[in-house]
Design an enzyme around this catalytic site. Structure first.
Site, short mmCIF file in Angstrom:
data_model
loop_
_atom_site.label_atom_id
_atom_site.label_comp_id
_atom_site.label_asym_id
_atom_site.label_seq_id
_atom_site.Cartn_x
_atom_site.Cartn_y
_atom_site.Cartn_z
N GLU A 114 0.84 -1.20 0.00
CA GLU A 114 0.00 0.00 0.00
C GLU A 114 0.87 1.25 0.00
OE1 GLU A 114 -3.36 -2.26 2.77
OE2 GLU A 114 -2.16 -0.63 3.60
N HIS B 23 0.81 -3.15 13.21
CA HIS B 23 -0.31 -4.09 13.30
C HIS B 23 0.02 -5.26 14.22
CE1 HIS B 23 -0.87 -2.48 8.97
NE2 HIS B 23 -1.69 -1.81 9.78
N ASN C 129 -5.04 -4.99 6.28
CA ASN C 129 -4.94 -4.24 7.54
C ASN C 129 -5.94 -4.83 8.53
OD1 ASN C 129 -4.49 -2.60 5.04
ND2 ASN C 129 -3.56 -1.22 6.51
#
Length: 516
Positions: free
Chosen positions: A377, A456, A495
């Site tokens: 991304e 994350h 995500n």
């Protein structure tokens, strides 16, 4: 020295996130208050906690949400958050320096971005009412069924998630793709180049669904709102209000039920078994400088842990070490992972406007990568020079990490085998994708891919190990985990926020429909 070499040296010193050790709350002459009873308590207000609080409130259950961070209300003046150009204490959780980009001295304050420095990894997390949604890119990204089952057990019905729970979350977050008129502005030049480069390389690329109000972004472009999203101000919060963070949807809806009270600046320190399947929660109320101003104790019937992968796991490990939750099993702290996060930077030809046009709006999906499935991304980065495009890659990280409790520091230590075979495989897969991009576009990597940090963190109280598939902690009828701790290391090349929220919706449905 060539222009490219100068850029490489700059990026090597800058892109690897420099971090300082957080400062613990300073104990002052705190006043111990009387013990209060509440039907349900939610610890944390990120994606899991926000979902839990709304559904409890709608069910008429009196609920308190204990959040360690402060509340961040968007102001008309557009000055709620710190900026990259002038960082201050609002940027960072109780630290004398900022923790990303450059280590800039700041006042110690309950800022929005926190860090956990581990062995082999650095993990970032949000702090404040809204949790990680305050500092994330707004990406609302659903994994494919095939990849989902490479991570999750078959006891979770993906078709049900797809039919019921992902749409339920989507109906509240209201994500949408970047409109063409916004994408075509010079602010989003890097996003357009990213899509063009993918097309030349024969790779699938598309716009991401984003929890962003693009009308507010249009107002920024028109000069009617403070420039924030268009100038890449993402990780310290967006001052224009363009980011649809949880405090502006799930949490405000929860408070509107009249059954949910959010208490910011309440740092939970202990969880204990009380009598009759109840729990005692001990916490410190702090001020915005981290000083303890009161010690509080609550007793609840239902307890929902949503302090994030690091926070929830640490609370459980502490309760285990102190024998205050005696029925916890020996799987607490295990099966932790980074979601395969890896930062890359490509040197290209011509202008890129790299520090503008946020949040992340576009993705290259290379799920048929011959080495391992990956996506990448495009990101804005405030320290990147012209001619460079930065991105973050996501893969399927095996849950090979773990947390243990350190009795001397009274906190959890984090361990990650950064050079494991699986991590090396993911790195090779992402490098393969970049090779295709570079060969097709005459671009080059600015530096080796950086896997030293993750935004994350996932795992530590996972489904099938510590909890059942509905988040109920084994051995405890009324104790639930509803955050990223449930997830074994990865959300399958996406995500995590969307999947965390969908799983939390599923957990809350089962809880509210069971016989209590």
């Amino acid at each position: 020295m060539s222009r490219v070499l100068k850029r490489r040296q700059f990026l090597q010193g800058s892109l690897a996130a420099a971090a300082s050790v957080g400062v613990s709350a300073v104990r002052a002459s705190a006043v111990r208050t009387k013990e209060d009873y509440i039907e349900a308590i939610v610890i944390g207000s990120g994606f899991g906690g926000a979902v839990a609080s709304l559904r409890l409130g709608q069910a008429g259950i009196e609920t308190i949400v204990l959040e360690r961070g402060r509340r961040w209300q968007i102001t008309d003046a557009g000055d709620t958050f710190s900026t990259y150009q002038k960082p201050d204490g609002r940027s960072t959780w109780l630290s004398p320096t900022t923790v990303i980009f450059d280590q800039v001295p700041i006042d110690v304050y309950t800022g929005v971005l926190d860090i956990k420095r581990g062995n082999g990894i650095i993990a970032y997390r949000g702090a404040g009412v809204g949790g990680g949604s305050l500092v994330y890119n707004g990406v609302t990204y659903q994994p494919t069924q095939e990849l989902f089952y490479q991570v999750f057990p078959r006891t979770i019905n993906y078709e049900e998630l797809d039919r019921v729970y992902y749409p339920r979350v989507r109906s509240i977050l209201k994500p949408s793709q970047i409109p063409d008129d916004v994408l075509q502005t010079n602010y989003y030049l890097s996003s357009r180049i990213f899509l063009e480069q993918a097309a030349k390389a024969g790779l699938k690329a598309r716009k991401l669904d984003m929890a962003v109000d693009w009308d507010i972004v249009r107002q920024e472009i028109a000069g009617q709102k403070v420039p924030s999203a268009i100038t890449g101000q993402v990780y310290y919060g967006i001052n224009s209000g363009a980011k649809n963070s949880l405090d502006r949807n799930y949490l405000s809806m929860a408070e509107a039920t009249g059954k949910v009270e959010i208490r910011p600046l309440h740092v939970v320190t202990a969880i204990e078994e009380s009598d009759k399947e109840r729990f005692r929660i001990v916490c410190n109320q702090i001020n915005e400088q981290g000083t303890v101003i009161a010690q509080k104790s609550f007793v609840c019937r239902y307890l929902f842990l949503a302090a994030g992968s690091i926070g929830t796991t640490e609370l459980l490990l502490r309760a285990q070490a102190n024998a205050t939750l005696r029925r916890l099993n020996n799987q607490v702290g295990k099966f932790w992972g980074t979601n395969g996060d890896g930062v890359g930077a490509v040197i290209t030809n011509g202008p890129t406007n790299p520090t503008q046009g946020g949040p992340a709006a576009t993705v290259i999906e290379h799920l048929d990568n011959p080495i391992a499935p990956v996506v990448t991304e495009q990101l804005t980065f405030p320290i990147v020079p012209e001619g460079v495009i930065t991105s973050v890659g996501l893969a399927i990280a095996k849950p090979e990490g773990y947390l243990t409790y350190n009795t001397s520091t009274q906190s959890a230590d984090l361990f990650w085998p950064s050079n494991s075979a699986n991590n090396q495989k993911n790195a090779q897969a992402l490098e393969y994708t970049y090779q295709l991009l570079n060969q097709a576009n005459s671009t080059t990597l600015a530096q080796p891919l950086d896997f030293s940090s993750t935004a994350h963190p996932l795992g530590g109280a996972t489904i099938g190990a510590v909890c059942n598939t509905y988040g109920q902690v084994q051995g405890y009828r009324n104790l639930f985990v509803v955050d990223g701790s449930l997830i074994p290391g990865s959300t399958a090349c996406t995500n995590p926020s969307f999947t965390i929220a969908a799983l939390a919706e599923r957990c809350m449905d089962r809880f509210l429909n069971r016989s209590t």
